[in-house]
Write a protein that holds these residues in place. Structure first.
Motif, PDB file in Angstrom:
ATOM      1  N   ALA A 116       0.873  -1.471  -0.134  1.00  0.00           N
ATOM      2  CA  ALA A 116       0.280  -0.424  -0.301  1.00  0.00           C
ATOM      3  C   ALA A 116       0.846   1.028   0.064  1.00  0.00           C
ATOM      4  N   VAL A 117       2.009   1.268   0.932  1.00  0.00           N
ATOM      5  CA  VAL A 117       2.429   2.405   0.612  1.00  0.00           C
ATOM      6  C   VAL A 117       3.099   2.678  -0.696  1.00  0.00           C
ATOM      7  N   ARG A 118       3.230   1.711  -1.674  1.00  0.00           N
ATOM      8  CA  ARG A 118       4.093   1.673  -3.342  1.00  0.00           C
ATOM      9  C   ARG A 118       2.989   1.960  -3.846  1.00  0.00           C
ATOM     10  N   GLY A 119       2.009   2.031  -3.296  1.00  0.00           N
ATOM     11  CA  GLY A 119       0.932   2.351  -4.112  1.00  0.00           C
ATOM     12  C   GLY A 119      -0.219   0.819  -4.582  1.00  0.00           C
ATOM     13  N   GLU A 120       0.366   0.116  -4.343  1.00  0.00           N
ATOM     14  CA  GLU A 120      -0.572  -1.158  -4.296  1.00  0.00           C
ATOM     15  C   GLU A 120      -1.100  -1.531  -3.943  1.00  0.00           C
ATOM     16  N   SER A 121      -2.287  -2.282  -5.007  1.00  0.00           N
ATOM     17  CA  SER A 121      -3.691  -2.676  -3.944  1.00  0.00           C
ATOM     18  C   SER A 121      -3.247  -3.978  -3.710  1.00  0.00           C
ATOM     19  N   SER A 122      -3.939  -4.499  -3.447  1.00  0.00           N
ATOM     20  CA  SER A 122      -3.662  -6.408  -3.350  1.00  0.00           C
ATOM     21  C   SER A 122      -5.003  -6.723  -2.826  1.00  0.00           C
ATOM     22  N   TYR A 123      -5.102  -8.040  -2.666  1.00  0.00           N
ATOM     23  CA  TYR A 123      -6.140  -8.909  -1.962  1.00  0.00           C
ATOM     24  C   TYR A 123      -5.506 -10.358  -1.632  1.00  0.00           C
ATOM     25  N   VAL A 124      -6.119 -10.778  -0.335  1.00  0.00           N
ATOM     26  CA  VAL A 124      -5.744 -11.749   0.259  1.00  0.00           C
ATOM     27  C   VAL A 124      -6.998 -12.976  -0.951  1.00  0.00           C
ATOM     28  N   LEU A 125      -6.275 -14.397  -1.443  1.00  0.00           N
ATOM     29  CA  LEU A 125      -6.828 -14.784  -2.811  1.00  0.00           C
ATOM     30  C   LEU A 125      -7.633 -16.173  -1.933  1.00  0.00           C
ATOM     31  N   GLY A 126      -6.443 -16.271  -0.485  1.00  0.00           N
ATOM     32  CA  GLY A 126      -6.865 -18.096   0.335  1.00  0.00           C
ATOM     33  C   GLY A 126      -5.749 -17.984   0.674  1.00  0.00           C
ATOM     34  N   LYS A 127      -5.520 -19.572   0.715  1.00  0.00           N
ATOM     35  CA  LYS A 127      -4.733 -20.039   1.501  1.00  0.00           C
ATOM     36  C   LYS A 127      -3.977 -21.319   1.135  1.00  0.00           C
ATOM     37  N   VAL A 128      -2.785 -22.008   1.369  1.00  0.00           N
ATOM     38  CA  VAL A 128      -1.835 -22.991   1.090  1.00  0.00           C
ATOM     39  C   VAL A 128      -2.626 -24.075   1.750  1.00  0.00           C
ATOM     40  N   SER A 129      -3.323 -25.064   0.747  1.00  0.00           N
ATOM     41  CA  SER A 129      -3.301 -26.255   1.965  1.00  0.00           C
ATOM     42  C   SER A 129      -3.192 -27.911   1.531  1.00  0.00           C
ATOM     43  N   ALA A 130      -2.750 -28.659   2.547  1.00  0.00           N
ATOM     44  CA  ALA A 130      -2.703 -29.680   1.726  1.00  0.00           C
ATOM     45  C   ALA A 130      -3.521 -30.004   0.771  1.00  0.00           C
TER      46      ALA A 130
END
Length: 337
Positions: free
Chosen positions: A317-331
């Motif tokens: 965010a400090v660098r002006g970039e949006s981001s999203y939490v897409l999901g998680k790593v799983s077995a």
């Protein structure tokens, strides 16, 4: 008077004119390490062994594909060079490499100095954006092989990372978090299907879903993530990275995962650009096919430990970039939506 090379369709002087036109743009990409100038038989670069005491060179090559057909139709050639650069530098960034230099190969039916300078000018601007030097290239005039107003382009990038900073995904584990960075649209993949679905449409059409000419949306260049991501690597919080290219989220994410791990992605975690829903509707394309053909609005993915998620997103965010939490790593294996 006998035949000349020009009579056969190859204009050496036009090629020389191109070199003179592009020299200022190429000069703006120079960075420490470049030796010599444009025009030699090979580009020269020396590594900074104080900064990289145990260097690993990382290389990548790619083209732009059938997106070029849209550039021909619109007679717009100033952005296609960014696609060529982005597809290469984003790929080598995945392993933590800082791009050092770039070379291009441009094959044309007939050298049009203005058009070639436009293409190479786009390459040079993209090299500036990614911080790498354009140290060489080749423009090959191939009459009878390409139509006079057509060309193809390929790019080659070399970067460097210290061995102990190489990112290979080997320490990714179940519970780690996927952070997605938005794409600017289609980037440079899936255009054979895109062109098929938009048969009968004009690139000047302003479709209600898009709010701007179709051609503008389809020709928008690939995002370059280098200067956003490189500073984040200093903190050693990034376990894995993925450039979402051909194969989409479905096929690219598993490439960095250790055996026995998969990912679960929440498709509601981000808003897809309108172009993707429009394509799906036009062709009644199955969603599984959409997610393995297109980037679906996510151009780059970071994989971090759950305790580092907030820190990394703040840094973005400090660098002006949006981001999203897409999901998680799983077995398991593969990508589940």
């Amino acid at each position: 008077m006998g035949y000349s090379y020009r009579d056969a369709g190859v204009d050496i002087q036009a090629g020389n004119d191109v070199v003179e036109r592009i020299k200022p743009a190429v000069a703006r990409t120079l960075r420490p390490g470049v030796l010599g100038g444009l025009g030699g038989f090979g580009g020269l670069f020396t590594l900074d062994l104080k900064k990289y005491s145990d260097p690993v060179l990382v290389s990548g090559t790619d083209g732009v594909g059938t997106k070029l057909r849209l550039a021909f139709q619109m007679n717009r050639h100033d952005t296609i060079g960014q696609d060529a650069v982005a597809m290469c530098v984003n790929d080598i960034l995945v392993q933590g490499a800082e791009p050092l230099f770039f070379l291009d190969y441009l094959a044309v039916g007939k050298v049009n100095p203005g058009k070639v300078a436009e293409v190479v000018g786009g390459i040079a601007r993209a090299c500036e954006i990614s911080g790498c030097a354009l140290i060489g290239g080749e423009t090959a005039e191939m009459p009878g092989f390409y139509a006079e107003d057509e060309y193809d382009i390929a790019g080659f990038a070399v970067g460097v990372v210290n061995r102990d900073r190489l990112i290979d995904g080997s320490n990714i584990q179940a519970g780690d978090v996927l952070i997605g960075l938005p794409s600017t649209g289609l980037h440079s993949n899936g255009y054979s299907l895109v062109r098929k679905l938009f048969e009968g449409y004009s690139l000047d059409d302003v479709l209600p879903e898009l709010g701007e000419p179709l051609g503008n949306v389809l020709l928008r260049p690939t995002q370059i993530y280098v200067k956003t991501i490189l500073p984040l690597l200093e903190g050693k919080t990034i376990k894995g990275m993925v450039h979402i290219t051909g194969g989409g989220l479905t096929e690219n994410i598993p490439r960095v995962l250790p055996s026995g791990l998969g990912v679960q992605i929440d498709r509601a975690a981000w808003k897809r650009p309108a172009i993707f829903d429009l394509l799906q509707r036009l062709g009644d394309v199955e969603w599984a096919e959409m997610y393995r053909t297109f980037n679906m609005g996510i151009g780059f993915v970071l994989i971090v430990g759950p305790d580092d998620e907030e820190l990394v997103r703040r840094q973005l965010a400090v660098r002006g970039e949006s981001s999203y939490v897409l999901g998680k790593v799983s077995a398991g294996e593969g990508v589940c939506y």
